[in-house]
Design an enzyme around this catalytic site. Structure first.
Site, short mmCIF file in Angstrom:
data_model
loop_
_atom_site.label_atom_id
_atom_site.label_comp_id
_atom_site.label_asym_id
_atom_site.label_seq_id
_atom_site.Cartn_x
_atom_site.Cartn_y
_atom_site.Cartn_z
N ALA A 178 0.84 -1.21 0.00
CA ALA A 178 0.00 0.00 0.00
C ALA A 178 0.87 1.25 0.00
CB ALA A 178 -0.95 0.00 1.20
N ASP A 179 1.92 1.23 0.80
CA ASP A 179 2.87 2.35 0.82
C ASP A 179 3.57 2.51 -0.53
OD1 ASP A 179 2.67 3.47 3.37
OD2 ASP A 179 3.95 1.96 4.27
N ILE A 180 4.09 1.41 -1.06
CA ILE A 180 4.85 1.47 -2.31
C ILE A 180 3.97 1.96 -3.46
CG2 ILE A 180 6.06 0.10 -4.05
CD1 ILE A 180 7.72 0.51 -1.57
N GLY A 183 3.18 5.61 -3.15
CA GLY A 183 4.32 6.40 -3.60
C GLY A 183 4.41 6.46 -5.12
#
Length: 406
Positions: A178-180, A183
């Site tokens: 989810a973070d990647i 980003g």
């Protein structure tokens, strides 16, 4: 010169989603200033072990987590809770094209560093906020954690072994997807805003949320639910619509077989000495194999266990059956294709001596990616940036150090 060498980025983000975005921009040539807390810096500086070893084999303060998302940036330490620190950020923002931040909703407004405040000093500013749930909605003030968002966004409901299988249960991904992905989407949105600004002279605000992104990247799985109304289930490494299209055990590890048609299935079982399975009326075409997967898969697993992973890969490649190994990371970086693509790189570093990194996967023919700087040490460029951008002299910078502002 990188494609974004004319772009200045003020990166107020920390941990993963924001720094991943900022590193993309930096890799493409942007001048990225990473703002960190004096004394402690980005949280990920302390997320270890492992920490990078220097040339004497001694542990440095550079965590493996931090260095994977912060190359090509300059680090400045500023205490934004103090008025003098806030003024430094405002001045840096006034000379930047992009501000990137991932504070909780409303936190930066307290310091006069939100979009509405900073666009007064830079009218065409592009300002990107990354949060767990976005700037609106009933969850907007909740902190955002990748693990929680993987669960809330549906990913974990379809990841893991099927019900009834030993070890069943929902699973998160092995990396913070989810973070990647947030980003990556933020990078795309920022570049679109740069194009718009260049055409119109207008800046804009970008609202990125981990939950929005996690749901969006469920792609065909989310679409299948909206189309059919049927809730997707976990299938482990198997496909819901193709058999055999999954992992298989070998005598010394695991491999992937992706037999997408009847011909490839025949070649697969023939290579394994079980050609009769292709003529079995229960398995003669893909819809029947899907229907009878519970009976077929154990027979295939018994077949694949008779050879090593390497033997199977060689056999199936010759038979034109899509396949691949499941490599550990030692095998990943020893793979001849990975070596040929120069995915592992080595850069000089002020405390580690030499540092191994994973290269950017972006290959541009006219503006190639270049690692201009290793991941910075904490506050490494503070004085340099204040002299260059704010025209501060040594005595003024020394005074800020003494007050703990920087």
């Amino acid at each position: 010169m990188g494609a974004l060498s004319h772009i200045r980025v003020l990166d107020l983000s920390r941990v993963l989603a924001g720094p991943w975005c900022a590193q993309n921009l930096a890799d493409l040539g942007a001048d990225v200033i990473k703002v960190e807390r004096p004394g402690t810096g980005d949280d990920t500086r302390h997320w270890g072990p492992p920490f990078v070893l220097n040339e004497k084999g001694l542990e440095t303060k550079e965590s493996a987590y931090f260095i994977c998302i912060n190359r090509n940036k300059r680090s400045i330490t500023v205490d934004i809770s103090k008025p003098e620190g806030q003024e430094i950020i405002r001045k840096l923002a006034s000379e930047s094209d992009i501000v990137l931040e991932n504070y909780k909703v409303g936190d930066l407004a307290k310091y006069g560093l939100d979009y509405e405040s900073l666009k007064k000093v830079k009218s065409d500013l592009i300002y990107c906020s990354i949060t767990g749930f976005g700037q609106t909605g009933p969850f907007s003030h909740r902190p955002g954690y990748d693990f929680i968002v993987q669960g809330m966004g549906g990913f974990m409901s379809v990841t893991g072994e099927a019900e009834g299988v030993d070890g069943t249960g929902p699973q998160k991904a092995g990396v913070a997807i989810a973070d990647i992905f947030t980003g990556m989407y933020a990078t795309t949105a920022i570049l679109a805003a740069v194009v718009h600004r260049d055409q119109t002279g207008e800046g804009q605000y970008i609202d990125m949320a981990l939950l929005d992104t996690q749901i969006a990247v469920m792609a065909n799985v989310g679409s299948a639910y909206l189309t059919s109304g049927e809730v997707p289930q976990r299938l482990g490494n198997a496909s819901s619509t193709i058999v055999p299209y999954q992992t298989f055990p070998t005598s010394d590890g695991w491999m992937i077989v992706a037999a997408g048609n009847d011909g490839q299935f025949r070649h697969f079982v023939t290579a394994g000495g079980e050609a009769q399975l292709a003529d079995n009326p229960l398995y003669i075409n893909n819809p029947l194999r899907v229907e009878h997967r519970k009976e077929l898969v154990p027979l295939l697993e018994a077949m694949t266990r008779k050879k090593t992973k390497a033997e199977w890969i060689e056999l199936l490649e010759k038979a034109n059956v899509p396949c691949g190994p499941i490599n550990n990371f030692k095998e990943v970086f020893e793979n001849e294709q990975v070596i040929a693509r120069k995915i592992q790189i080595e850069v000089p570093h002020p405390t580690a001596g030499k540092m191994k990194l994973v290269a950017s996967p972006m290959h541009l023919s006219k503006t190639p990616i270049e690692v201009r700087m290793p991941p910075p040490t904490l506050g490494q460029h503070t004085d340099e940036i204040l002299q260059e951008r704010l025209n501060l002299d040594e005595s003024s910078i020394a005074a800020l150090h003494k007050k703990g502002i920087i």
